[in-house]
Enzyme design. Structure first.
Site, PDB file in Angstrom:
ATOM      1  N   ILE A 171      -7.829  -9.316 -11.641  1.00 29.48           N
ATOM      2  CA  ILE A 171      -8.235  -8.738 -12.920  1.00 29.48           C
ATOM      3  C   ILE A 171      -9.731  -8.444 -12.932  1.00 29.48           C
ATOM      4  O   ILE A 171     -10.553  -9.340 -12.704  1.00 29.48           O
ATOM      5  CB  ILE A 171      -7.845  -9.703 -14.061  1.00 29.48           C
ATOM      6  CG1 ILE A 171      -6.315  -9.814 -14.095  1.00 29.48           C
ATOM      7  CG2 ILE A 171      -8.377  -9.227 -15.408  1.00 29.48           C
ATOM      8  CD1 ILE A 171      -5.815 -11.073 -14.720  1.00 29.48           C
ATOM      9  N   LEU A 172     -10.072  -7.180 -13.189  1.00 33.44           N
ATOM     10  CA  LEU A 172     -11.481  -6.791 -13.247  1.00 33.44           C
ATOM     11  C   LEU A 172     -12.063  -7.232 -14.579  1.00 33.44           C
ATOM     12  O   LEU A 172     -11.404  -7.148 -15.613  1.00 33.44           O
ATOM     13  CB  LEU A 172     -11.631  -5.270 -13.129  1.00 33.44           C
ATOM     14  CG  LEU A 172     -10.887  -4.573 -11.991  1.00 33.44           C
ATOM     15  CD1 LEU A 172     -11.254  -3.093 -11.983  1.00 33.44           C
ATOM     16  CD2 LEU A 172     -11.193  -5.207 -10.652  1.00 33.44           C
ATOM     17  N   ASN A 191      -4.874   2.264 -13.215  1.00 36.91           N
ATOM     18  CA  ASN A 191      -3.950   1.298 -12.622  1.00 36.91           C
ATOM     19  C   ASN A 191      -2.532   1.838 -12.754  1.00 36.91           C
ATOM     20  O   ASN A 191      -2.240   2.608 -13.672  1.00 36.91           O
ATOM     21  CB  ASN A 191      -4.046  -0.039 -13.358  1.00 36.91           C
ATOM     22  CG  ASN A 191      -3.146  -1.098 -12.763  1.00 36.91           C
ATOM     23  OD1 ASN A 191      -3.052  -1.233 -11.528  1.00 36.91           O
ATOM     24  ND2 ASN A 191      -2.466  -1.868 -13.597  1.00 36.91           N
ATOM     25  N   HIS A 196       1.466   0.458 -13.115  1.00 37.87           N
ATOM     26  CA  HIS A 196       2.219  -0.756 -13.447  1.00 37.87           C
ATOM     27  C   HIS A 196       3.708  -0.410 -13.474  1.00 37.87           C
ATOM     28  O   HIS A 196       4.091   0.614 -14.043  1.00 37.87           O
ATOM     29  CB  HIS A 196       1.764  -1.284 -14.808  1.00 37.87           C
ATOM     30  CG  HIS A 196       2.402  -2.591 -15.154  1.00 37.87           C
ATOM     31  ND1 HIS A 196       2.005  -3.789 -14.578  1.00 37.87           N
ATOM     32  CD2 HIS A 196       3.433  -2.894 -15.986  1.00 37.87           C
ATOM     33  CE1 HIS A 196       2.752  -4.764 -15.056  1.00 37.87           C
ATOM     34  NE2 HIS A 196       3.628  -4.252 -15.905  1.00 37.87           N
ATOM     35  N   GLY A 201       0.781  -1.236   0.000  1.00 39.81           N
ATOM     36  CA  GLY A 201       0.000   0.000   0.000  1.00 39.81           C
ATOM     37  C   GLY A 201       0.812   1.284   0.000  1.00 39.81           C
ATOM     38  O   GLY A 201       0.303   2.328   0.426  1.00 39.81           O
ATOM     39  N   THR A 202       2.060   1.261  -0.521  1.00 37.44           N
ATOM     40  CA  THR A 202       2.800   2.535  -0.511  1.00 37.44           C
ATOM     41  C   THR A 202       2.178   3.540  -1.484  1.00 37.44           C
ATOM     42  O   THR A 202       2.191   4.743  -1.225  1.00 37.44           O
ATOM     43  CB  THR A 202       4.306   2.356  -0.828  1.00 37.44           C
ATOM     44  OG1 THR A 202       4.464   1.914  -2.169  1.00 37.44           O
ATOM     45  CG2 THR A 202       4.981   1.402   0.125  1.00 37.44           C
ATOM     46  N   ASN A 203       1.638   3.063  -2.602  1.00 38.94           N
ATOM     47  CA  ASN A 203       0.952   3.997  -3.515  1.00 38.94           C
ATOM     48  C   ASN A 203      -0.312   4.540  -2.865  1.00 38.94           C
ATOM     49  O   ASN A 203      -0.626   5.728  -2.991  1.00 38.94           O
ATOM     50  CB  ASN A 203       0.623   3.303  -4.843  1.00 38.94           C
ATOM     51  CG  ASN A 203       1.821   3.249  -5.764  1.00 38.94           C
ATOM     52  OD1 ASN A 203       2.163   4.243  -6.405  1.00 38.94           O
ATOM     53  ND2 ASN A 203       2.482   2.099  -5.815  1.00 38.94           N
ATOM     54  N   MET A 252      -4.036  -7.006  -7.154  1.00 41.10           N
ATOM     55  CA  MET A 252      -3.468  -8.056  -8.002  1.00 41.10           C
ATOM     56  C   MET A 252      -4.540  -9.004  -8.556  1.00 41.10           C
ATOM     57  O   MET A 252      -4.294 -10.187  -8.732  1.00 41.10           O
ATOM     58  CB  MET A 252      -2.397  -8.828  -7.209  1.00 41.10           C
ATOM     59  CG  MET A 252      -1.280  -7.938  -6.681  1.00 41.10           C
ATOM     60  SD  MET A 252      -0.628  -6.739  -7.890  1.00 41.10           S
ATOM     61  CE  MET A 252       0.778  -7.631  -8.503  1.00 41.10           C
TER      62      MET A 252
END
Ligand code: GAR
Length: 213
Positions: free
Chosen positions: A98-99, A113, A115, A16-18, A96
């Site tokens: 996929i929607l 997102n 990446h 969760g750093t972002n 992690m």
């Protein structure tokens, strides 16, 4: 103070750093967004502790399905939480899975997102490792809109990071991470100020214009 804040629903499966970087940016008076909720598929995610410390409502939607998969029912539950919080923009921050269904239908062009590579190179898992193994001299990070492909949606922002001869996966990720935080915060701000204009595969950025959407 910004008049109408953009409501973010942040999805994170891990550290969760972002998430933390975006949530902290949101605490600044001049930032045009707020984190309305955190959603995770992982009851052990350290991101939950961050949400607690920042007093952000957090939801665990546990998923036992195989790695990467998100069953339709879980996606619907996540969509309901976002709708309930009047989320304007979903921010995938190390989520992690996929929607595929409900979220993409409801939040078209409103899911981002991050990446850890310069897409379209090195899609999928372990992008920094892939870049090292391939031998590229420059990698970086990409913020993109999410569509039905894997890491293939329209690109919003990219930041390059040079690869050094003695880099390991860890040392490279250590340099990519701060760039991710800066790039993601900028992308969220641009969205919240109505400055992103997707036209097919290209996302035009109105850097100086006033809010139009
Ligand atoms: C970030 O490096 C992000 O780019 C990556 O997961 C990490 C999460 O870090 N996401 C992907 O690889 C998605 N394909 P964080 O939990 O510290 O924000």
């Amino acid at each position: 103070m910004v008049e109408k804040l953009c409501n973010l629903g942040v999805f994170a499966s891990g550290t969760g750093t972002n998430f933390r970087a975006i949530a902290e940016a949101c605490r600044r008076d001049d930032f045009p967004a707020r984190v309305a909720c955190l959603i995770t598929d992982n009851p052990e995610a350290p991101a939950l502790e961050i949400a607690k410390s920042l007093e952000i409502p957090a939801y665990v939607v546990p998923v036992t399905a195989k790695k990467g998969r998100l069953p339709a029912e879980a996606e619907e539950e996540m969509a309901d939480i976002c709708v309930g919080h009047n989320v304007d923009l979903i921010v995938l921050a190390g989520f992690m899975r996929i929607l595929k269904t409900a979220l993409l239908d409801i939040f078209e062009n409103r899911i981002m997102n991050i990446h850890p590579s310069l897409l379209p190179s090195f899609k999928g898992l372990h992008a920094a490792r892939q870049a090292l193994e391939y031998g590229v001299k420059i990698t970086g990070c990409t913020v993109h809109f999410v569509d039905r492909s894997i890491d293939g949606g329209a690109i919003i922002l990219q930041t390059p990071v040079p690869i050094e001869d003695d880099d390991t996966e860890d040392s490279l990720l250590e340099r990519i991470h701060p760039e991710e935080h800066r790039t993601y915060i900028r992308a969220v701000r641009l969205f919240a100020e109505g400055r992103l204009h997707p036209e097919g595969r290209r996302v035009k950025i109105n850097e100086h214009g006033s809010k139009t959407t």
